[in-house]
Design an enzyme around this catalytic site. Structure first.
Site, mmCIF file in Angstrom:
data_model
loop_
_atom_site.group_PDB
_atom_site.id
_atom_site.type_symbol
_atom_site.label_atom_id
_atom_site.label_comp_id
_atom_site.label_asym_id
_atom_site.label_seq_id
_atom_site.Cartn_x
_atom_site.Cartn_y
_atom_site.Cartn_z
ATOM 1 N N THR A 139 105.941 23.395 -31.852
ATOM 2 C CA THR A 139 106.421 22.049 -31.536
ATOM 3 C C THR A 139 107.407 21.608 -32.606
ATOM 4 O OG1 THR A 139 104.317 21.585 -30.478
ATOM 5 C CG2 THR A 139 105.666 19.672 -31.086
ATOM 6 N N HIS B 210 116.300 19.305 -47.419
ATOM 7 C CA HIS B 210 115.995 18.567 -48.658
ATOM 8 C C HIS B 210 116.987 18.817 -49.782
ATOM 9 C CE1 HIS B 210 113.972 21.623 -51.385
ATOM 10 N NE2 HIS B 210 113.915 22.293 -50.245
ATOM 11 N N CYS C 108 112.639 28.032 -59.130
ATOM 12 C CA CYS C 108 111.756 29.045 -58.574
ATOM 13 C C CYS C 108 111.317 30.044 -59.631
ATOM 14 C CB CYS C 108 112.448 29.762 -57.441
ATOM 15 S SG CYS C 108 113.217 28.602 -56.323
ATOM 16 N N SER D 160 119.085 23.946 -45.619
ATOM 17 C CA SER D 160 117.800 23.273 -45.791
ATOM 18 C C SER D 160 118.011 21.777 -46.008
ATOM 19 C CB SER D 160 117.092 23.884 -46.995
ATOM 20 O OG SER D 160 115.903 23.173 -47.267
ATOM 21 N N GLN E 296 122.673 25.709 -50.912
ATOM 22 C CA GLN E 296 123.264 24.848 -51.946
ATOM 23 C C GLN E 296 124.623 24.282 -51.518
ATOM 24 O OE1 GLN E 296 122.054 23.780 -54.942
ATOM 25 N NE2 GLN E 296 120.120 24.842 -54.624
#
Ligand SMILES: *Cc1c(COP(=O)(O)O)cnc(C)c1O
Length: 379
Positions: free
Chosen positions: A236, A200, A324, A198, A178
């Site tokens: 990959t 996004h 969540c 993260s 966050q």
């Protein structure tokens, strides 16, 4: 639609998308191949690693690309626990308000023999350094305290906490999902060993993140296979994702002061308008030590489930506690850890604004909330 759930995810910035597109269509080569076509892609991935590292003031060789915040958190905790066991350290200390990605990883490690202990927080959600001083010992393998909480927006004192962990010989991890891209996060002067982020959550694409691992830590790989990510995270590379995340990080760094100021203004406008007319409503967390975009508000008596349905009918996206835990019957662990009753926790809404929101959107949302709560009180 009025999107006020930026703590759940953010819109991919159009400039990020533009940067990513050629890495699907034109530059699709595997970065591990030897020919020139792939070399330039490998160089791009290296440049992205530099970009992300510079945001934290660390070296590129300390950044490992992953599939997101959850993977980074899982990797940090499980590898630090493994490394600790070899030194006779079997304890994991974490704050009582960690994200499920940390919390449930710790519970999984508990089933493998870890002694998991929670660090209590005060009523604003802060872990006090003295609390950690009392809890940490020569048995502690890792201390994990998030940089900023996803439900109530509280910022934790990770510098002092990381130094206390180190004095006891334990590793220190922070879930900065966050915080990264939203508030300044230079690691210099801290003793942070591991940091998760993260893409996004700061205007990048979904399904890509990174783990910072301090140079020299003997941590195991989470994904075994090829030699990508310096033998520590096989597979990959998600090249378009990495390119997008690095671009989002770059934009976030340049625009951070202006974005944060706008977010704070919008957030304060929402809090101000709602609490001026509804004095019963209270803000959760700390006002000063707070993410610029977070407003966690409790509307006593009004179930957040009911409120969210009404907001949704008006085209407003917000959340109850954390995305969540939506749909879960248990009250939010975070809200109960700061002293809310189960009843109060179930009457709590989280609004998380972005700099793309407008004052008109906030005004409209505030009017709906006020109208809804006044009607509810009359029923
Ligand atoms: C969103 C979030 C995560 C999980 O990140 P993903 O990339 O969605 O896996 C972990 N921790 C915190 C604090 C978050 O807000």
């Amino acid at each position: 639609m009025i999107y006020l759930d930026n703590a759940a995810t953010t819109r991919t910035d159009p400039r990020v998308l533009e940067e990513m597109l050629p890495y699907f269509s034109e530059y699709y080569g595997n970065p591990s191949a030897a020919y020139q076509f792939s070399q330039r892609i490998r160089h791009k991935v290296d440049a992205c690693r530099d970009q992300v590292a510079s945001c934290l003031g660390v070296s590129a060789s300390e950044i490992y690309f992953t599939s997101g915040g959850s993977e980074s958190d899982n990797w940090a905790l499980s590898s630090a626990f493994e490394a600790g066991k070899e030194q006779g350290r079997d304890q994991i200390l974490l704050s009582a308000i960690e994200h499920p990605a940390v919390y449930n990883t710790a519970l999984a490690l508990e089933r493998q023999g870890a002694d998991v202990q929670f660090l209590p927080v005060d009523k604003e959600g802060v872990v006090h350094p003295e609390t950690l001083e009392k809890a940490v010992s020569s048995r502690t393998a890792i201390v994990s305290v998030m940089a900023a909480n996803n439900e109530i927006g509280t910022l934790e004192p990770i510098g002092p906490l990381s130094r206390i962990a180190h004095e006891a010989g334990a590793l220190f991890h922070t879930d900065a999902v966050q915080a990264f891209g939203h508030i300044p996060l230079l690691l210099e002067g801290t003793q942070v060993d591991l940091l998760s982020a993260s893409g996004h959550k700061f205007g990048g694409p979904k399904g890509v993140g990174f783990l910072y691992i301090k140079e020299g830590l003997p941590l195991m790989a989470l994904v075994h296979g090829g030699s990508q990510e310096r033998n520590r995270r096989a597979g990959t590379e998600n090249v378009p994702g990495i390119v997008g995340m690095a671009k989002a990080a770059q934009l976030a760094m340049v625009q951070m002061p202006a974005r944060a100021e706008k977010e704070r203004m919008l957030r304060d406008h929402l809090i101000g308008r709602v609490s001026a007319l509804l004095p019963q409503v209270h803000l959760n967390g700390s006002y000063e030590r707070r993410l610029p975009g977070n407003a966690s508000l409790t509307f006593p008596g009004l179930s957040s489930e009911t409120a969210l349905i009404r907001l949704d009918m008006e085209g407003i996206c917000a959340s109850a506690g954390s995305a969540c835990s939506t749909g879960a019957l248990e009250p939010s662990r975070v809200l109960t850890a700061i002293g809310l009753s189960a009843q109060e926790a179930s009457c709590t809404l989280r609004f998380s604004v972005s700099a793309q929101n407008t004052i008109e959107e906030i005004d409209h949302t505030a009017s709906i909330l006020i109208d809804m709560y006044q009607k509810f009180q009359h029923d």
